[in-house]
Design a protein around this motif. Structure first.
Motif, short mmCIF file in Angstrom:
data_model
loop_
_atom_site.label_atom_id
_atom_site.label_comp_id
_atom_site.label_asym_id
_atom_site.label_seq_id
_atom_site.Cartn_x
_atom_site.Cartn_y
_atom_site.Cartn_z
N PRO A 19 47.04 37.54 37.10
CA PRO A 19 47.08 36.29 37.75
C PRO A 19 47.01 35.86 39.31
O PRO A 19 46.49 36.13 39.87
CB PRO A 19 48.05 35.72 37.08
CG PRO A 19 48.00 36.33 35.18
CD PRO A 19 47.77 37.70 36.09
N GLY A 20 48.43 37.03 39.62
CA GLY A 20 48.49 37.39 40.87
C GLY A 20 47.03 37.95 42.01
O GLY A 20 46.99 37.43 43.02
N THR A 21 47.21 38.94 41.68
CA THR A 21 45.67 39.60 42.15
C THR A 21 44.75 38.60 42.16
O THR A 21 44.17 38.84 42.81
CB THR A 21 45.92 41.20 41.59
OG1 THR A 21 47.23 42.06 41.22
CG2 THR A 21 45.49 42.10 41.73
N ALA A 22 44.62 37.64 41.30
CA ALA A 22 43.10 37.73 40.97
C ALA A 22 43.02 36.79 42.55
O ALA A 22 41.86 36.05 43.00
CB ALA A 22 42.88 37.04 39.73
N GLU A 23 44.16 35.46 42.22
CA GLU A 23 44.44 35.17 43.19
C GLU A 23 43.88 35.45 44.78
O GLU A 23 43.56 34.94 45.31
CB GLU A 23 45.55 33.57 43.19
CG GLU A 23 45.26 32.82 43.72
CD GLU A 23 46.04 31.43 43.61
OE1 GLU A 23 47.01 30.84 44.23
OE2 GLU A 23 47.00 31.80 42.48
N ALA A 24 45.02 36.47 44.58
CA ALA A 24 45.01 37.62 45.75
C ALA A 24 43.20 37.50 46.60
O ALA A 24 42.91 37.88 47.57
CB ALA A 24 46.27 38.36 45.78
N ALA A 25 42.53 38.08 45.79
CA ALA A 25 41.43 38.67 45.12
C ALA A 25 40.51 37.82 46.13
O ALA A 25 39.39 38.26 46.84
CB ALA A 25 40.71 39.35 44.24
#
Length: 134
Positions: A19-25
């Motif tokens: 989830p954090g990675t996706a938002e950061a993407a």
């Protein structure tokens, strides 16, 4: 049996990280030179809400920006808009849908959003756009 437990552990760990990675993407604030077309569909959009692209300000973005298997849960559906500029005119519209056929630089605006930038008879115009927080 070991492989099953190991796979389950890896899947659980990824669920915590993604989830954090996706938002950061989501490339917030990074300008994209591309193009826009418009659409007039109505129905449930990729974010799981009813939309009417003939009457509402909204945008469908390329499938390449979506990061979750269930688009309803995608970070793009959580307070992300697109700010689009053409010839000194700017419109801001929330991401509410996915454009499966759009290349990464191509966005599909609702008709009212497109009208704020260009005559719909043009159909496809060059723009600069960027993701912004709503």
């Amino acid at each position: 049996m070991r492989a099953t437990r190991w796979s389950a552990a890896v899947a659980a760990a990824l669920a915590l990280v993604l989830p954090g990675t996706a938002e950061a993407a989501i490339p917030i604030g990074q300008p994209v030179s591309g193009n826009t077309t418009y659409y007039t569909d109505s129905g449930y959009g990729a974010c799981g809400t009813w939309l009417n692209a003939s009457t509402e300000l909204l945008v469908a973005v390329s499938a390449s920006y979506w990061t979750t298997a269930n688009p309803n849960n995608d970070p793009l559906c959580k307070g992300i808009s697109v700010e689009v500029t053409r010839n000194g005119k700017t419109v801001k519209a929330p991401v509410r849908d996915k454009c499966p056929s759009c290349a990464p630089g191509h966005i599909d605006l609702s008709l009212p959003a497109f009208r704020q930038l260009a005559d719909p008879n043009l159909g496809n115009v060059g723009v600069t756009w960027k993701f912004v927080r709503s």
